[in-house]
Design a protein around this motif. Structure first.
Motif, mmCIF file in Angstrom:
data_model
loop_
_atom_site.group_PDB
_atom_site.id
_atom_site.type_symbol
_atom_site.label_atom_id
_atom_site.label_comp_id
_atom_site.label_asym_id
_atom_site.label_seq_id
_atom_site.Cartn_x
_atom_site.Cartn_y
_atom_site.Cartn_z
ATOM 1 N N SER A 112 0.923 -1.090 0.033
ATOM 2 C CA SER A 112 -0.021 -0.006 0.080
ATOM 3 C C SER A 112 0.945 1.361 0.063
ATOM 4 O O SER A 112 0.683 2.065 -0.931
ATOM 5 N N ALA A 113 1.935 1.416 0.876
ATOM 6 C CA ALA A 113 2.700 2.498 0.768
ATOM 7 C C ALA A 113 3.519 2.609 -0.221
ATOM 8 O O ALA A 113 3.576 3.793 -0.755
ATOM 9 N N GLY A 173 4.544 3.010 -3.580
ATOM 10 C CA GLY A 173 3.690 3.035 -5.048
ATOM 11 C C GLY A 173 3.951 4.160 -5.872
ATOM 12 O O GLY A 173 5.378 4.563 -5.951
ATOM 13 N N LEU A 174 3.264 4.953 -6.471
ATOM 14 C CA LEU A 174 3.531 6.123 -7.356
ATOM 15 C C LEU A 174 4.342 7.067 -6.611
ATOM 16 O O LEU A 174 5.041 8.038 -7.138
ATOM 17 N N GLY A 175 3.853 7.245 -5.257
ATOM 18 C CA GLY A 175 4.467 8.198 -4.163
ATOM 19 C C GLY A 175 6.031 8.033 -4.304
ATOM 20 O O GLY A 175 6.630 9.131 -4.139
ATOM 21 N N ASN A 176 6.525 7.014 -4.324
ATOM 22 C CA ASN A 176 8.006 6.696 -4.251
ATOM 23 C C ASN A 176 8.761 6.937 -5.232
ATOM 24 O O ASN A 176 9.884 7.673 -5.290
ATOM 25 N N TYR A 236 -5.336 8.012 -9.060
ATOM 26 C CA TYR A 236 -4.182 7.348 -9.260
ATOM 27 C C TYR A 236 -4.397 6.275 -10.208
ATOM 28 O O TYR A 236 -3.198 5.600 -11.020
ATOM 29 N N PHE A 255 1.298 10.721 2.257
ATOM 30 C CA PHE A 255 1.049 10.200 0.818
ATOM 31 C C PHE A 255 1.658 8.963 0.869
ATOM 32 O O PHE A 255 1.221 7.854 0.580
ATOM 33 N N SER A 256 2.962 9.008 0.902
ATOM 34 C CA SER A 256 3.609 7.760 0.729
ATOM 35 C C SER A 256 3.440 6.624 1.821
ATOM 36 O O SER A 256 3.498 5.418 1.336
ATOM 37 N N LEU A 257 3.082 7.065 2.906
ATOM 38 C CA LEU A 257 2.962 5.992 3.996
ATOM 39 C C LEU A 257 1.432 5.859 3.895
ATOM 40 O O LEU A 257 0.924 4.864 4.805
ATOM 41 N N SER A 258 0.675 6.200 3.052
ATOM 42 C CA SER A 258 -0.802 5.846 2.701
ATOM 43 C C SER A 258 -1.506 6.421 4.213
ATOM 44 O O SER A 258 -2.597 5.453 4.579
ATOM 45 N N MET A 284 -6.080 8.188 5.112
ATOM 46 C CA MET A 284 -7.260 7.564 4.127
ATOM 47 C C MET A 284 -7.682 6.387 4.762
ATOM 48 O O MET A 284 -8.574 5.527 4.180
ATOM 49 N N ALA A 340 -6.352 3.383 5.091
ATOM 50 C CA ALA A 340 -5.781 2.163 4.311
ATOM 51 C C ALA A 340 -5.217 1.253 5.584
ATOM 52 O O ALA A 340 -5.396 0.044 5.513
ATOM 53 N N SER A 385 -0.836 -0.408 -4.439
ATOM 54 C CA SER A 385 -1.438 0.791 -3.793
ATOM 55 C C SER A 385 -2.855 0.927 -4.118
ATOM 56 O O SER A 385 -3.582 1.073 -3.366
ATOM 57 N N SER A 400 -5.013 -1.221 -2.149
ATOM 58 C CA SER A 400 -5.372 -0.833 -0.930
ATOM 59 C C SER A 400 -6.502 0.180 -0.750
ATOM 60 O O SER A 400 -7.297 0.305 0.175
ATOM 61 N N LEU A 401 -6.371 1.089 -1.965
ATOM 62 C CA LEU A 401 -7.450 2.198 -1.882
ATOM 63 C C LEU A 401 -8.951 1.630 -2.089
ATOM 64 O O LEU A 401 -9.781 2.100 -1.400
HETATM 65 N N1 PFF Z 1 1.254 5.287 -0.591
HETATM 66 C C1 PFF Z 1 0.809 5.204 -1.746
HETATM 67 C C2 PFF Z 1 1.949 5.861 -2.844
HETATM 68 O O1 PFF Z 1 2.795 6.137 -2.118
HETATM 69 O O2 PFF Z 1 1.797 5.782 -4.226
HETATM 70 C C3 PFF Z 1 -0.605 5.923 -2.509
HETATM 71 C C4 PFF Z 1 -1.672 5.958 -1.405
HETATM 72 C C5 PFF Z 1 -2.122 4.516 -1.360
HETATM 73 C C6 PFF Z 1 -2.061 6.721 -0.579
HETATM 74 C C7 PFF Z 1 -2.996 4.101 -0.361
HETATM 75 C C8 PFF Z 1 -3.182 6.454 0.456
HETATM 76 C C9 PFF Z 1 -3.674 5.207 0.624
HETATM 77 F F1 PFF Z 1 -4.462 4.842 0.916
#
Ligand code: PFF
Length: 376
Positions: free
Chosen positions: A22-23, A25-28, A104, A221-224, A227, A229, A319, A322-323
């Motif tokens: 989940s953590a 993803g595109l954020g990283n 996303y 955002f990166s650690l989700s 929201m 999750a 990710s 998880s959303l």
């Molecule tokens: N953490 C994911 C990322 O870094 O791409 C994005 C994300 C996933 C944000 C799930 C929030 C969430 F609940």
């Protein structure tokens, strides 16, 4: 109180890898390098580390604690913990998750397309023009729909047979890809300037409040976080798991992938003199400048590019799962649907809702700033 029967993880490793999925993803590998180049390089990296460990880990731990204790998804978990007034916060969680998944999944669709094209035909000679033509219109809609279809089919499979099983295979693959890419980046001549931009801070920038704010929102955002999750994933845990250890492991893994991702992106971009491109647009940067470097690399670029976009796609998929699971489990707990109906209903609704944003990038930009920058 009667014990609630609820789906659960098969193993602790399964839970950890799903949460890391989940953590990471595109954020990283997309939002993080963009934020680093936009906010002063290494200074941002330092503030980001502080935010992840001083703020992110405790918040993740509190989401875990609420999820595991109540064994409910966000809306009901918050009501049970804080009383009826908290329902609206739970609703806000689900709404934010919904809106984030809405853009996303569109960008994830692009990563799927880039991966397939690297595999089948190689990167276009002019990545800028290719980006313009491929990330809007019918093609973008098809990939968005395909991405949502894969995500839905995994969530329908359930916590253990769907999400956990996929995470156990995909997360180790993603780690291997990212580390392999970083080792390759070491061999590039001219990458040194990239490393020093990324790793050598200008002290003055470390004290900038706008950099601090950007680091905080990137960490969330990166650690989700924020929201539901992590709360939802923890609601499938057994009572005896060690939550602080899990929160620290997951955050460290997430930071590790972002950090190693930077060790790929910056040397690659600087080695080919493309550093001017990356700060240009938040959304497009990675899809234009990085493929441009792959084109310059020649034959090797196709393999490296395939690995890069495959890693992004895998991250985006786990990710996205998880959303969708946040919305699905809320429909199961709060509105008493069965899993298949909940996942299909929510997934298809999101898929349709996002067709305009897949088609027109203007709407995508709006969703991005609303959910990523405001609601978060
Ligand atoms: N953490 C994911 C990322 O870094 O791409 C994005 C994300 C996933 C944000 C799930 C929030 C969430 F609940």
């Amino acid at each position: 109180m009667e014990a609630r029967s609820r789906e659960g993880w098969g193993t602790k490793t399964g839970f950890i890898l799903a949460a890391v999925g989940s953590a990471v993803g595109l954020g990283n590998m997309w939002r993080f390098p963009y934020a680093v180049s936009d906010k002063g390089g290494a200074a941002f990296v330092i503030l980001y580390i502080v935010m992840v460990f001083a703020v992110g880990v405790p918040i993740m731990l509190s989401e875990f604690a609420v999820g595991r204790r109540t064994r409910l998804s966000p809306i009901d978990a918050l009501r049970e913990t804080g009383g009826p007034r908290w329902i609206s916060l739970g609703m806000l969680y689900v709404l934010t998750g919904f809106l984030i998944l809405a853009y996303y999944s569109v960008i994830a669709g692009w990563t799927m397309r880039y991966t397939l094209e690297a595999l089948l035909s190689g990167f276009a000679a002019d990545p800028g023009a290719y980006f313009e033509s491929s990330t809007t219109g019918v093609g973008a809609v098809i990939y968005h729909v395909a991405f949502m279809a894969i995500t839905i089919s995994i969530v329908v499979g359930g916590v253990k047979a769907g999400i956990e099983r996929v995470s156990l295979v995909l997360m180790p693959l993603l780690f291997l890809l990212v580390v392999g890419l970083a080792v390759y980046a070491l061999t590039l001549s001219g990458g040194g300037a990239g490393y020093s931009f990324y790793l050598r801070p200008q002290l003055a920038d470390v004290f900038s409040t706008s950099t601090l704010a950007a680091a905080a929102s990137q960490a969330f955002f990166s650690l989700s976080l924020g929201m539901g999750a992590m709360l939802t994933y923890a609601s499938y845990l057994k009572r005896q798991e060690n939550l602080p250890g899990s929160a620290a492991t997951i955050s460290l893994a997430d930071f590790g992938v972002a950090f190693v991702g930077g060790l790929v992106v910056f040397p690659v971009i600087f080695a080919f003199g493309l550093q001017g491109d990356i700060g240009e647009s938040a959304i497009g940067a990675l899809f234009i400048s990085v493929p441009r470097a792959f084109v310059e690399m020649g034959a090797a670029g196709r393999v490296v590019g395939l690995m890069f976009f495959a890693a992004l796609f895998v991250g985006a998929l786990t990710s996205g799962i998880s959303l969708l699971e946040v919305v699905t489990s809320s429909l199961i707990d709060h509105w008493k649907l069965d899993r298949a109906r909940a996942a299909l209903g929510a997934g298809i609704f999101i898929m349709l809702f996002c067709i305009p944003s897949a088609y027109y990038q203007g709407i995508l930009d709006l969703l991005y700033s609303m959910s990523g920058e405001f609601l978060l």
